[in-house]
Design an enzyme around this catalytic site. Structure first.
Site, PDB file in Angstrom:
ATOM      1  N   ASP A 144     -49.263  90.839  53.129  1.00 39.81           N
ATOM      2  CA  ASP A 144     -50.492  90.078  52.899  1.00 39.81           C
ATOM      3  C   ASP A 144     -50.254  88.569  52.984  1.00 39.81           C
ATOM      4  O   ASP A 144     -51.200  87.797  53.145  1.00 39.81           O
ATOM      5  CB  ASP A 144     -51.081  90.409  51.517  1.00 39.81           C
ATOM      6  N   LYS A 189     -57.272 100.680  56.903  1.00 39.78           N
ATOM      7  CA  LYS A 189     -55.909 100.177  57.112  1.00 39.78           C
ATOM      8  C   LYS A 189     -54.965 101.310  57.506  1.00 39.78           C
ATOM      9  O   LYS A 189     -54.144 101.156  58.420  1.00 39.78           O
ATOM     10  CB  LYS A 189     -55.413  99.466  55.840  1.00 39.78           C
ATOM     11  N   GLN A 249     -53.554  96.947  47.094  1.00 38.00           N
ATOM     12  CA  GLN A 249     -54.969  96.643  47.343  1.00 38.00           C
ATOM     13  C   GLN A 249     -55.587  95.978  46.114  1.00 38.00           C
ATOM     14  O   GLN A 249     -55.508  96.502  45.003  1.00 38.00           O
ATOM     15  CB  GLN A 249     -55.726  97.933  47.688  1.00 38.00           C
TER      16      GLN A 249
END
Length: 284
Positions: free
Chosen positions: A120, A53, A97
């Protein structure tokens, strides 16, 4: 023989297009779009994801902030890190995460992220807005699947779509997005009766259950479009939820694992970060 939907190539195209948009933003506002990533603990898979990422973020010209916290960090310490990023006007997106260590309440931590920095698309406000058809951040993986289908000009309106899996991250938002595209949507799960028959009726079949080669050729309708969201680590390497070699003989389009939905998820994370930056500057 199915046409392979190459997620790796499509994700590269999206990232290359983003480069220009990100550069334009920087010129207009005099600062870089910034994504902050918080990783708690030593989970090897999470570390790989985060590295990928960060690499992709920097590739498109965004600024990447990384916060690595030890496994034994307290919930309070993680909360303070996320809250400080929430208040920082220079941060456009926050990604915590998952999974977090067992002693930390994931929902509590995620709810500290403001909805306009939720890259997200996991927060209740964004999921609720998706349901209502209001502007929102869409969960990266389902967003990527829709982009893959659109890239092949696959007609979705009026089609029977079956989603296997009902997770909050993939299954449920995937069903909502297909509904938005005017599909007739069925969501299957562990309690579904006659799963094979239900799948056999699908023009569009999306599997997101995390079971290696679960979807076999006898479950797939002739010329169906099959999207494999599953990523399963086996002794033979990475495989999807779909028995790729046999199903590709029946399907009209199929996504591979690896090289399908995976790269698209990261591309859509960057797209979401860009869209969050626009919305935070009142640009629709």
């Amino acid at each position: 023989m199915a046409k392979i939907i190459d997620g790796k190539a499509l994700s590269q195209k999206i990232k290359d297009e983003l480069k220009q948009k990100v550069s334009d933003f920087e010129q207009k506002f005099g600062r870089k779009i910034t994504l902050a990533v918080v990783l708690v603990g030593e989970n090897p898979a999470s570390q790989v994801y985060v590295r990928n990422k960060i690499k992709a973020t920097e590739y498109v010209g965004m600024k990447s902030l990384s916060f690595y916290m030890p496994e034994n960090s307290t919930e309070e310490e993680v909360s303070q890190t996320v809250l400080s990023l929430a208040k920082d006007d220079g941060v456009d997106g926050i990604l915590v995460q998952l999974p977090l260590p067992k002693h930390i309440n994931e929902t509590k931590i995620l709810n500290l992220i403001p909805a306009d920095k939720d890259v997200d698309g996991f927060l209740a406000q964004n999921v609720g807005n998706l349901l209502l058809g209001e502007p929102c951040t869409i969960a990266c993986t389902p967003f990527g699947v829709i982009k893959m289908l659109q890239s092949q000009n696959i007609e979705l309106s009026g089609k029977n779509a079956v989603v296997i899996g009902r997770s909050n991250i993939v299954g449920k938002p995937m069903a909502l997005l297909l509904l938005k595209e005017n599909c007739t949507v069925t969501v299957c799960h562990s309690k579904t009766k006659n799963l094979s028959e239900v799948c056999k009726n699908a023009d569009i079949l999306v599997s997101a259950i995390g079971r290696p080669k679960f979807v076999t050729a006898d479950m797939v309708k002739q010329d169906a479009v099959v999207i494999d969201v599953g990523i399963n680590r086996t002794e033979q390497g990475l495989v999807g939820d779909v028995d790729f070699e046999n199903v590709k003989e029946i399907a009209s389009y199929i996504s591979p694992v690896p090289g399908g939905v995976g790269p698209m998820t990261i591309a859509m994370l960057l797209e979401n970060t860009y869209l969050c930056a626009l919305r935070r500057n009142n640009i629709e």
